[in-house]
Design a protein around this motif. Structure first.
Motif: not given
Length: 104
Positions: A53-55, A68-69, A22-25
């Motif tokens: 929630a990922f972040i 999807r990403l 999530g940090d990378i996203l």
């Protein structure tokens, strides 16, 4: 035809710092592309609360989300799953090291 070469000893570069997917996203994809979770949700069909929630590191990236990403950011789904797998494995190491193998 071999698409990727995996061996029983395949690993990632240990000199790279561990970062949550999530940090990378957030820092490598959302911020540079001026996207927020709501805009990414509209682009991918991933619910914005799940992106948040990922972040926040409270939900892992699943295979469907990775697909999807990968479409949204011109990456591969394998990339997102590898980030998640590395993160999960590193976080599990301290717990597993507490156990001793059985010796007969």
């Amino acid at each position: 035809m071999e698409l990727i070469h995996l061996t029983p000893h395949s690993d990632v570069d240990p000199s790279q710092p561990l970062r949550a997917p999530g940090d990378i996203l957030l820092h490598a994809y959302l911020i540079p592309n001026a996207l927020n979770p709501a805009r990414l949700a509209r682009r991918t069909g991933i619910p914005s609360n799940q992106i948040k929630a990922f972040i926040a590191d409270t939900h892992p990236i699943t295979p469907k989300i990775a697909l999807r990403l990968s479409l949204a950011f011109d990456t591969t789904a394998f990339y997102w799953l590898a980030l998640q797998a590395r993160y999960d494995l590193e976080r599990a190491k301290p717990v597993v090291r507490a156990y001793r193998p059985l010796v007969d």
